[in-house]
Design a protein around this motif. Structure first.
Motif: not given
Length: 174
Positions: A128, A141-142, A146, A169-171
């Motif tokens: 995160r 990031y996307s 993410y 954001m989360l990966l």
């Protein structure tokens, strides 16, 4: 030439000063890493000391990228959660690539190395991070996998009357 990434490099005075120089150079080039230009090394030093203290306590891991000249060119700090219900993911903080190296794909390389490092940590299922809106970082990031999972409008005040969104954001790693 690609950067060489090391997780948990020995914290020598040269590395410490290299991270401090990187942080000030990125900040003064307009990077959103906790400061607004102009900023001095001495203003940044207390934040670096906090990272170093967390590293010495085992709460944070440093991923450092060095260029072909051996200079610190990129960093990311992986920080463990202390809450027992959130130990399955880590925070990624202070993600930086030196301005002289931007546009070479090193940001993507840094994020891939951070994901690889996190995958190597027992029980970690996601990364995160937060980023400051208004710089296009969400798109970057996307593009690295993410997903935006939250946004707090106007949460970051870079100057009076200049508020930016705090983007979460989360990966997922699994």
């Amino acid at each position: 030439m690609p950067l060489t990434f090391t997780l948990d490099p020995a914290m020598t005075p040269v590395l410490r000063d290299g991270v401090l120089d990187l942080w000030s150079d990125v900040s003064n080039a307009g990077g959103s890493v906790g400061f607004v230009p102009p900023v001095t090394r001495e203003e940044i030093r207390p934040e670096l000391v906090k990272h170093l203290a967390a590293m010495s306590e085992g709460r944070t891991r440093l991923l450092a990228g060095h260029d072909e000249d051996g200079q610190v060119a990129a960093t990311a700090f992986l920080t463990f959660n202390t809450h027992r219900l959130m130990r399955h993911w880590v925070w990624l903080y202070t993600v930086m690539v030196h301005p002289r190296h931007q546009g070479k794909g090193y940001g993507r390389d840094l994020l891939a190395a951070a994901a690889d490092a996190a995958r190597g940590l027992e029980g970690i299922e996601a990364i995160r991070l937060t980023c400051r809106g208004g710089h296009g970082l969400e798109r970057f990031y996307s593009s690295c996998g993410y997903k935006e999972v939250g946004r707090v409008p106007g949460a970051i005040r870079v100057a009076p009357g200049d508020e930016r969104d705090d983007v979460i954001m989360l990966l997922p790693l699994v």
